[in-house]
Scaffold this motif. Sequence first.
Motif, PDB file in Angstrom:
ATOM      1  N   PHE A 167      -3.467  -2.182  -2.340  1.00 41.36           N
ATOM      2  CA  PHE A 167      -2.701  -2.742  -1.239  1.00 41.36           C
ATOM      3  C   PHE A 167      -1.646  -3.701  -1.753  1.00 41.36           C
ATOM      4  O   PHE A 167      -1.857  -4.388  -2.767  1.00 41.36           O
ATOM      5  N   ALA A 168      -0.539  -3.782  -1.050  1.00 40.11           N
ATOM      6  CA  ALA A 168       0.425  -4.859  -1.282  1.00 40.11           C
ATOM      7  C   ALA A 168      -0.042  -6.078  -0.501  1.00 40.11           C
ATOM      8  O   ALA A 168      -0.504  -5.968   0.631  1.00 40.11           O
ATOM      9  N   LEU A 169       0.076  -7.249  -1.113  1.00 38.31           N
ATOM     10  CA  LEU A 169      -0.363  -8.502  -0.493  1.00 38.31           C
ATOM     11  C   LEU A 169       0.779  -9.512  -0.526  1.00 38.31           C
ATOM     12  O   LEU A 169       1.332  -9.792  -1.591  1.00 38.31           O
ATOM     13  N   LYS A 170       1.136 -10.035   0.643  1.00 41.22           N
ATOM     14  CA  LYS A 170       2.173 -11.062   0.730  1.00 41.22           C
ATOM     15  C   LYS A 170       1.647 -12.246   1.529  1.00 41.22           C
ATOM     16  O   LYS A 170       1.073 -12.072   2.608  1.00 41.22           O
ATOM     17  N   ILE A 171       1.835 -13.432   0.986  1.00 35.37           N
ATOM     18  CA  ILE A 171       1.504 -14.669   1.698  1.00 35.37           C
ATOM     19  C   ILE A 171       2.779 -15.486   1.787  1.00 35.37           C
ATOM     20  O   ILE A 171       3.412 -15.782   0.765  1.00 35.37           O
ATOM     21  N   GLU A 172       3.146 -15.825   2.985  1.00 33.27           N
ATOM     22  CA  GLU A 172       4.415 -16.497   3.266  1.00 33.27           C
ATOM     23  C   GLU A 172       4.685 -17.670   2.323  1.00 33.27           C
ATOM     24  O   GLU A 172       3.869 -18.578   2.191  1.00 33.27           O
ATOM     25  N   ASP A 173       5.843 -17.625   1.651  1.00 35.13           N
ATOM     26  CA  ASP A 173       6.323 -18.710   0.783  1.00 35.13           C
ATOM     27  C   ASP A 173       5.378 -19.044  -0.363  1.00 35.13           C
ATOM     28  O   ASP A 173       5.507 -20.108  -0.972  1.00 35.13           O
ATOM     29  N   ALA A 174       4.429 -18.148  -0.682  1.00 37.08           N
ATOM     30  CA  ALA A 174       3.466 -18.510  -1.719  1.00 37.08           C
ATOM     31  C   ALA A 174       3.144 -17.375  -2.687  1.00 37.08           C
ATOM     32  O   ALA A 174       2.915 -17.619  -3.873  1.00 37.08           O
ATOM     33  N   LEU A 175       3.144 -16.126  -2.210  1.00 36.13           N
ATOM     34  CA  LEU A 175       2.607 -15.063  -3.060  1.00 36.13           C
ATOM     35  C   LEU A 175       3.134 -13.702  -2.636  1.00 36.13           C
ATOM     36  O   LEU A 175       3.247 -13.408  -1.448  1.00 36.13           O
ATOM     37  N   GLU A 176       3.460 -12.884  -3.620  1.00 35.26           N
ATOM     38  CA  GLU A 176       3.771 -11.478  -3.400  1.00 35.26           C
ATOM     39  C   GLU A 176       3.115 -10.703  -4.528  1.00 35.26           C
ATOM     40  O   GLU A 176       3.547 -10.782  -5.675  1.00 35.26           O
ATOM     41  N   SER A 177       2.057  -9.973  -4.199  1.00 35.23           N
ATOM     42  CA  SER A 177       1.237  -9.379  -5.248  1.00 35.23           C
ATOM     43  C   SER A 177       0.573  -8.114  -4.721  1.00 35.23           C
ATOM     44  O   SER A 177       1.083  -7.465  -3.808  1.00 35.23           O
ATOM     45  N   GLU A 178      -0.573  -7.779  -5.281  1.00 34.38           N
ATOM     46  CA  GLU A 178      -1.352  -6.642  -4.825  1.00 34.38           C
ATOM     47  C   GLU A 178      -2.817  -6.881  -5.141  1.00 34.38           C
ATOM     48  O   GLU A 178      -3.174  -7.782  -5.914  1.00 34.38           O
ATOM     49  N   PHE A 179      -3.671  -6.079  -4.531  1.00 40.72           N
ATOM     50  CA  PHE A 179      -5.096  -6.108  -4.868  1.00 40.72           C
ATOM     51  C   PHE A 179      -5.641  -4.699  -4.676  1.00 40.72           C
ATOM     52  O   PHE A 179      -4.959  -3.813  -4.150  1.00 40.72           O
ATOM     53  N   MET A 180      -6.854  -4.476  -5.121  1.00 47.96           N
ATOM     54  CA  MET A 180      -7.452  -3.154  -4.969  1.00 47.96           C
ATOM     55  C   MET A 180      -8.852  -3.251  -4.399  1.00 47.96           C
ATOM     56  O   MET A 180      -9.558  -4.240  -4.601  1.00 47.96           O
ATOM     57  N   ASN A 181      -9.231  -2.228  -3.656  1.00 43.33           N
ATOM     58  CA  ASN A 181     -10.597  -2.045  -3.188  1.00 43.33           C
ATOM     59  C   ASN A 181     -11.203  -0.862  -3.923  1.00 43.33           C
ATOM     60  O   ASN A 181     -10.545   0.176  -4.079  1.00 43.33           O
ATOM     61  N   VAL A 182     -12.441  -1.006  -4.348  1.00 40.29           N
ATOM     62  CA  VAL A 182     -13.136   0.050  -5.074  1.00 40.29           C
ATOM     63  C   VAL A 182     -14.383   0.432  -4.286  1.00 40.29           C
ATOM     64  O   VAL A 182     -15.232  -0.422  -3.999  1.00 40.29           O
ATOM     65  N   ILE A 183     -14.488   1.708  -3.905  1.00 44.78           N
ATOM     66  CA  ILE A 183     -15.664   2.200  -3.201  1.00 44.78           C
ATOM     67  C   ILE A 183     -16.141   3.477  -3.868  1.00 44.78           C
ATOM     68  O   ILE A 183     -15.412   4.101  -4.642  1.00 44.78           O
ATOM     69  N   THR A 184     -17.367   3.868  -3.567  1.00 43.22           N
ATOM     70  CA  THR A 184     -17.916   5.086  -4.153  1.00 43.22           C
ATOM     71  C   THR A 184     -17.450   6.308  -3.356  1.00 43.22           C
ATOM     72  O   THR A 184     -17.030   6.210  -2.205  1.00 43.22           O
ATOM     73  N   VAL A 185     -17.565   7.467  -3.999  1.00 43.81           N
ATOM     74  CA  VAL A 185     -17.251   8.722  -3.321  1.00 43.81           C
ATOM     75  C   VAL A 185     -18.175   8.916  -2.120  1.00 43.81           C
ATOM     76  O   VAL A 185     -17.751   9.355  -1.044  1.00 43.81           O
ATOM     77  N   ARG A 186     -19.426   8.551  -2.286  1.00 47.34           N
ATOM     78  CA  ARG A 186     -20.400   8.708  -1.194  1.00 47.34           C
ATOM     79  C   ARG A 186     -19.977   7.896   0.028  1.00 47.34           C
ATOM     80  O   ARG A 186     -20.043   8.392   1.161  1.00 47.34           O
ATOM     81  N   LEU A 187     -19.560   6.652  -0.187  1.00 49.10           N
ATOM     82  CA  LEU A 187     -19.138   5.820   0.938  1.00 49.10           C
ATOM     83  C   LEU A 187     -17.866   6.383   1.564  1.00 49.10           C
ATOM     84  O   LEU A 187     -17.718   6.392   2.793  1.00 49.10           O
ATOM     85  N   ALA A 188     -16.942   6.854   0.735  1.00 51.36           N
ATOM     86  CA  ALA A 188     -15.706   7.436   1.266  1.00 51.36           C
ATOM     87  C   ALA A 188     -16.008   8.642   2.153  1.00 51.36           C
ATOM     88  O   ALA A 188     -15.432   8.802   3.232  1.00 51.36           O
ATOM     89  N   LYS A 189     -16.948   9.484   1.717  1.00 52.56           N
ATOM     90  CA  LYS A 189     -17.312  10.658   2.518  1.00 52.56           C
ATOM     91  C   LYS A 189     -18.037  10.240   3.795  1.00 52.56           C
ATOM     92  O   LYS A 189     -17.905  10.894   4.840  1.00 52.56           O
ATOM     93  N   GLU A 190     -18.793   9.152   3.711  1.00 59.11           N
ATOM     94  CA  GLU A 190     -19.468   8.640   4.906  1.00 59.11           C
ATOM     95  C   GLU A 190     -18.438   8.151   5.931  1.00 59.11           C
ATOM     96  O   GLU A 190     -18.591   8.371   7.138  1.00 59.11           O
ATOM     97  N   LEU A 191     -17.387   7.508   5.452  1.00 62.91           N
ATOM     98  CA  LEU A 191     -16.319   7.071   6.347  1.00 62.91           C
ATOM     99  C   LEU A 191     -15.637   8.270   6.999  1.00 62.91           C
ATOM    100  O   LEU A 191     -15.349   8.267   8.202  1.00 62.91           O
ATOM    101  N   LEU A 192     -15.373   9.302   6.204  1.00 64.49           N
ATOM    102  CA  LEU A 192     -14.737  10.503   6.742  1.00 64.49           C
ATOM    103  C   LEU A 192     -15.632  11.181   7.773  1.00 64.49           C
ATOM    104  O   LEU A 192     -15.155  11.679   8.804  1.00 64.49           O
ATOM    105  N   LYS A 193     -16.934  11.194   7.496  1.00 62.58           N
ATOM    106  CA  LYS A 193     -17.870  11.787   8.449  1.00 62.58           C
ATOM    107  C   LYS A 193     -17.847  11.011   9.760  1.00 62.58           C
ATOM    108  O   LYS A 193     -17.915  11.600  10.846  1.00 62.58           O
ATOM    109  N   GLY A 194     -17.748   9.685   9.664  1.00 58.87           N
ATOM    110  CA  GLY A 194     -17.664   8.867  10.860  1.00 58.87           C
ATOM    111  C   GLY A 194     -16.416   9.138  11.669  1.00 58.87           C
ATOM    112  O   GLY A 194     -16.379   8.932  12.889  1.00 58.87           O
ATOM    113  N   LEU A 195     -15.381   9.627  10.995  1.00 55.45           N
ATOM    114  CA  LEU A 195     -14.134   9.976  11.682  1.00 55.45           C
ATOM    115  C   LEU A 195     -14.178  11.376  12.278  1.00 55.45           C
ATOM    116  O   LEU A 195     -13.221  11.812  12.922  1.00 55.45           O
ATOM    117  N   GLY A 196     -15.278  12.090  12.016  1.00 50.92           N
ATOM    118  CA  GLY A 196     -15.381  13.442  12.539  1.00 50.92           C
ATOM    119  C   GLY A 196     -14.731  14.479  11.661  1.00 50.92           C
ATOM    120  O   GLY A 196     -14.403  15.573  12.127  1.00 50.92           O
TER     121      GLY A 196
END
Length: 228
Positions: A167-196
């Motif tokens: 993700f891109a991350l911006k904080i007004e007048d203080a920061l312009e950067s990025e961060f990452m989220n790390v999840i497992t394949v199993r959790l990603a598929k669980e999210l997709l299943k929840g979406l139908g």
Amino acid sequence: MEKELFSPMDIDALGEMMNISLGSSATAVSNLLDHRVDITTPKVTVVPTDEFTIGNLEPAMGVEIKYVEGLEGSNIMLLRRRDIKVIVDILMGSETPEEEFELNDLTISAVCEVMNQMMGAAATAMSDFLGFPVDISTPKPFELEDLQAFKENHLPKGEDTLVVVRFALKIEDALESEFMNVITVRLAKELLKGLGLSDDGEEAAPPPAPAPAPAPAEEPSGGSSRMM
């Protein structure tokens, strides 16, 4: 790797879900820091665990949350150490020299407060998105000093593939950067299943409608029939 495990529709759906959940958490963090915060443009990639690196986020700090309701697994957020320092300084109204910043009781408390607000809001948004309650544990911050140790200590054993969302991350007048989220394949598929979405990335088909009842047989007419 992406084509083997996830279709393009899957990748788009994961990006949209993370965009909505993390984007909504920006409001909570904005209120906490009294600065405008923008979290945007997620980019989803699927990488072998042995090839995973944090790249230009190093030196990094991590925050791990575990899902305790609705979903199984954990979500690990990785940020630059100096970005965490900026966030903590804003929250505490101070300015700590980079070389003096450390994870002590005070900074851990500050980091946990920000991440609790952030990930709590993201879980609430995810609940609305998925249509069932999602709740998380208290975020646990840690320093990522050794990548191999991180993989051994914070990733499920035997996990050979990871889903990484930047993700891109911006904080007004203080920061312009990025961060990452790390999840497992199993959790990603669980999210997709929840979406139908089915395993092949297509929307799951609704159950077939029951066959219509056969029409009642017509009564024979009163006239005689002719046989040939």
